[in-house]
Design an enzyme around this catalytic site. Structure first.
Site, PDB file in Angstrom:
ATOM      1  N   ARG A 296     106.068  51.984  85.773  1.00 35.39           N
ATOM      2  CA  ARG A 296     103.961  52.380  85.976  1.00 35.39           C
ATOM      3  C   ARG A 296     103.671  51.611  84.049  1.00 35.39           C
ATOM      4  NH1 ARG A 296     102.426  58.262  88.132  1.00 35.39           N
ATOM      5  NH2 ARG A 296     100.692  57.455  87.325  1.00 35.39           N
TER       6      ARG A 296
ATOM      7  N   ARG B 299      93.936  45.836  88.240  1.00 32.70           N
ATOM      8  CA  ARG B 299      94.948  46.017  86.765  1.00 32.70           C
ATOM      9  C   ARG B 299      95.489  44.630  87.169  1.00 32.70           C
ATOM     10  NH1 ARG B 299      96.096  51.977  89.548  1.00 32.70           N
ATOM     11  NH2 ARG B 299      97.404  52.856  88.549  1.00 32.70           N
TER      12      ARG B 299
ATOM     13  N   ARG C 118     102.865  67.398  81.089  1.00 25.89           N
ATOM     14  CA  ARG C 118     102.643  68.305  81.556  1.00 25.89           C
ATOM     15  C   ARG C 118     101.354  68.763  83.357  1.00 25.89           C
ATOM     16  NH1 ARG C 118      97.972  68.183  77.371  1.00 25.89           N
ATOM     17  NH2 ARG C 118      99.628  67.266  76.607  1.00 25.89           N
TER      18      ARG C 118
ATOM     19  N   LYS D 262      92.054  58.785  82.279  1.00 23.54           N
ATOM     20  CA  LYS D 262      91.072  57.542  83.245  1.00 23.54           C
ATOM     21  C   LYS D 262      90.398  59.154  84.146  1.00 23.54           C
ATOM     22  CE  LYS D 262      93.638  54.404  85.115  1.00 23.54           C
ATOM     23  NZ  LYS D 262      94.572  55.129  84.568  1.00 23.54           N
TER      24      LYS D 262
ATOM     25  N   ARG E 114     102.600  64.291  93.365  1.00 19.89           N
ATOM     26  CA  ARG E 114     102.383  62.762  93.429  1.00 19.89           C
ATOM     27  C   ARG E 114     104.352  62.380  93.344  1.00 19.89           C
ATOM     28  NH1 ARG E 114      97.418  60.151  89.721  1.00 19.89           N
ATOM     29  NH2 ARG E 114      99.465  58.022  90.402  1.00 19.89           N
TER      30      ARG E 114
END
Ligand code: AMP
Length: 288
Positions: A150, A88, A126, A13, A139
């Site tokens: 998630r 979401r 990756r 996204k 992160r």
């Protein structure tokens, strides 16, 4: 243009949103980025969100909705925005509908980047390796455990949005498994098609005619109108004389422009009326 990019973590996204930002001169509103900025700045929202995010869970709806409501009113979002990572949950989507409705705005499209879950773990791993190779910090939620959480959150809370927007007739799907450039092309085609069908003439749109997309639409429309006109009337290239009705074709009457023809009919009926009244006058006189 206002649109939502929908898809699980790792669907691409962010990359697609960045490309759309450049192409259409609109802003990318990523709630993940906004929340990370709040965490880094240590704001009250950041303090509230930090641990939730690190665990891979969703931040409460009211917090995120408030951030978005504020952000879409900023001047740089006036030309349009791409929501990346929001909504979401169904309550977030309903809140978004309400806030856009209040501001008399509407969504142009909701594009789902559809991917097989199997590749997401590989993609995120990756991404972690590439981030480390660049010497940048990874992160807090980019690790296999958080990613699993998630994905669970996406399946349980975000996936129902696919049906939510399907029911609204807004959902478009792009194959997120394709190469990045191909996904970009697919998204571009969806947007061109959606905007071409739904956008009213630029003049009647609020702030119409200012975006790059609006301008290119205008060009395409006027080009196809000219083409259609030419196809309808092969005489479109005829001489000025013929057009004004003063040439041979004009004398024949068949090529007269509408307004000239109308004037001619009006003049003829006036003359006929005059002739009738003269005849009536003569008859009256002869009776006397
Ligand atoms: P993202 O960068 O979009 O993957 O988001 C990173 C994290 O930020 C998510 O795992 C959530 O904890 C939080 N987050 C981002 N957007 C939202 C949202 N719309 N609703 C709730 N939490 C969110």
């Amino acid at each position: 243009m206002r649109l939502i990019l929908l898809g699980p973590p790792g669907a691409g996204k962010g990359t697609q949103a960045q490309r759309l930002v450049e192409k259409y001169n609109i802003v990318q509103l990523s709630t993940g980025d906004m929340l990370r900025a709040a965490v880094a700045a240590g704001t009250p929202v950041g303090v509230r969100a930090r641990d939730i995010m690190a665990r891979g869970e969703l931040v409460p709806d009211d917090v995120v909705v408030a951030i978005v409501a504020d952000r879409i009113m900023q001047p740089d979002a006036r030309n349009g925005f791409i929501l990346d990572g929001f909504p979401r949950t169904v309550p977030q989507a309903e809140a978004l509908d309400r806030m856009l409705h209040e501001k008399k705005l509407d969504l142009d499209a909701v594009i789902e980047l559809r991917v097989d879950e199997g590749i997401l773990l590989d993609r995120v791993q990756r991404r972690i390796a590439e981030t480390l190779a660049r010497g940048e910090p990874v992160r807090a939620d980019d690790n296999p455990e958080s990613l699993k959480k998630r994905l669970d959150a996406y399946r349980a809370q975000t996936a129902p949005l696919v049906h939510f927007y399907e029911r609204q007739g807004r959902l478009k799907v792009a194959d997120g498994m394709a190469a990045i450039d191909e996904v970009t092309s697919a998204v571009g085609r969806i947007l061109a098609d959606t905007m071409f069908r739904s956008v009213p003439p630029a003049k009647s749109r609020p702030g119409g005619g200012t975006s790059t997309l609006a301008k290119s639409e205008k060009k395409t429309r006027s080009a196809s109108r000219t083409k259609a006109k030419k196809a309808r009337s092969p005489g479109a290239t005829r001489s000025k004389k013929a057009k004004t009705g003063s040439g041979a074709a004009g004398k024949a009457g068949s090529r007269r422009p509408k307004s000239t023809a109308k004037r001619a009919v009006k003049g003829a009926s006036k003359r006929a009326a005059k002739a009738r009244s003269v005849v009536r006058g003569k008859r009256r006189k002869s009776r006397k």
